[in-house]
Design a protein around this motif. Structure first.
Motif, short mmCIF file in Angstrom:
data_model
loop_
_atom_site.label_atom_id
_atom_site.label_comp_id
_atom_site.label_asym_id
_atom_site.label_seq_id
_atom_site.Cartn_x
_atom_site.Cartn_y
_atom_site.Cartn_z
N ASP A 171 0.81 -0.10 12.29
CA ASP A 171 0.84 0.86 11.12
C ASP A 171 0.57 2.25 11.19
O ASP A 171 -0.75 2.83 11.65
N ALA A 205 2.03 2.75 3.40
CA ALA A 205 1.36 2.98 4.54
C ALA A 205 1.14 1.58 5.52
O ALA A 205 0.53 1.72 6.58
N THR A 206 1.57 0.47 5.05
CA THR A 206 1.44 -0.22 5.75
C THR A 206 2.66 -1.06 6.98
O THR A 206 2.34 -1.69 7.44
N THR A 258 -0.48 6.12 10.18
CA THR A 258 -1.35 7.27 9.29
C THR A 258 -0.81 8.20 9.27
O THR A 258 -1.83 8.98 8.33
N THR A 306 -2.97 5.75 14.17
CA THR A 306 -2.63 4.59 13.75
C THR A 306 -3.58 3.86 13.08
O THR A 306 -5.04 4.97 12.69
N SER A 307 -3.77 3.17 12.24
CA SER A 307 -4.93 2.59 10.59
C SER A 307 -6.07 2.30 11.57
O SER A 307 -7.33 2.57 11.09
N ASP A 308 -6.31 1.88 12.72
CA ASP A 308 -6.99 2.09 13.44
C ASP A 308 -7.77 3.19 14.05
O ASP A 308 -9.00 3.11 14.77
N ASN A 335 0.64 -1.59 0.31
CA ASN A 335 -0.22 -0.20 -0.03
C ASN A 335 1.06 1.38 -0.35
O ASN A 335 0.76 2.64 0.30
#
Length: 237
Positions: free
Chosen positions: A168, A62-63, A170, A210-212, A59
């Motif tokens: 990760d 991004a990952t 973001t 983070t991504s969450d 990605n």
């Protein structure tokens, strides 16, 4: 028999996905290209528990920092070794478009290129490539999030690593003792940057998202006398 196997590994809740895996280097690692921006993986706490991701999973960086649980799919291969591994994404397995049918890292394929010590925990060396099942897991890291400073007074780049939780990053914001919160942008991998803002002589704080969607704020991470090339530690997820 097949049904009990599926339930026992958690496939019934759709968290597990199919992919393939190969290995790079020797028993000492041997990774040379780190598209996530990380430096010495041993000094930074990743060691050999790492993987490069195919384009479909990477990605565009991004990952980077995401953590995975992986095991060999013995229903599809005779070369499986009974075991599971936990690894962190630290690199890109580059595609080779000159071989559209012969490169496992070409999109849209999902592929993990593991360190050799990790690969042989789940598959036999002579197999070369094995089918796997994988899922994202929380990253368990020792100590706080690390911030490594690079650049110059008018271009500051910060490498963010050793991130727990989903791993990760973001979004990253920085704040000097004389400024408000400043939005940073991703340069490459987990390197984040700002331009034309001189923060030398100021105590620095960070907001890491983070991504969450979770955010950790670390106040006064770097003292006012911080220098480029130094690394500082904040809070952890």
């Amino acid at each position: 028999m097949v049904f009990s196997f599926l339930v026992s590994v958690g496939l019934s809740d759709n968290r597990w996905e199919a992919a393939s895996a190969t290995f790079y280097g020797d028993m000492g690692g041997g990774e040379t290209m780190r598209a996530c921006g990380y430096g010495n993986l041993f000094d930074q706490g990743y060691g050999l528990y790492t993987t490069a991701l195919s384009t479909a999973l990477f990605n565009n960086g991004a990952t980077c920092g995401a953590c995975y649980e992986i095991f060999c799919d013995k229903r599809s291969s005779q070369w499986c070794v009974h075991g599971r591994i936990h690894v962190t994404a630290t690199n890109l397995c580059p595609p080779n478009y000159s071989k559209p049918d012969g490169n496992w890292c070409n999109p849209p394929l999902k592929h993990f290129d593991l360190s050799l010590p990790m690969f042989i925990k789940i598959g036999q060396y002579k197999a070369g490539i094995i089918p796997i099942l994988y899922r994202r897991i929380p990253c368990v890291k020792s100590g706080g999030i690390k911030f490594e400073f690079k650049g110059n007074p008018y271009w500051i780049m910060v490498l963010v690593y050793n991130v727990g939780g989903v791993g990760d990053v973001t979004n990253l914001k920085i704040k000097g003792s004389k400024t408000g919160w400043i939005q940073m942008t991703r340069n490459w991998g987990q390197n984040w940057q700002i331009f034309n803002v001189n923060l030398l002589g100021q105590t620095l704080s960070f907001q890491v998202t983070t991504s969450d969607g979770k955010m950790v704020q670390s106040n006064n991470v770097a003292p006012a006398n911080w220098q480029f090339g130094q690394t500082f530690q904040g809070k952890q997820f």
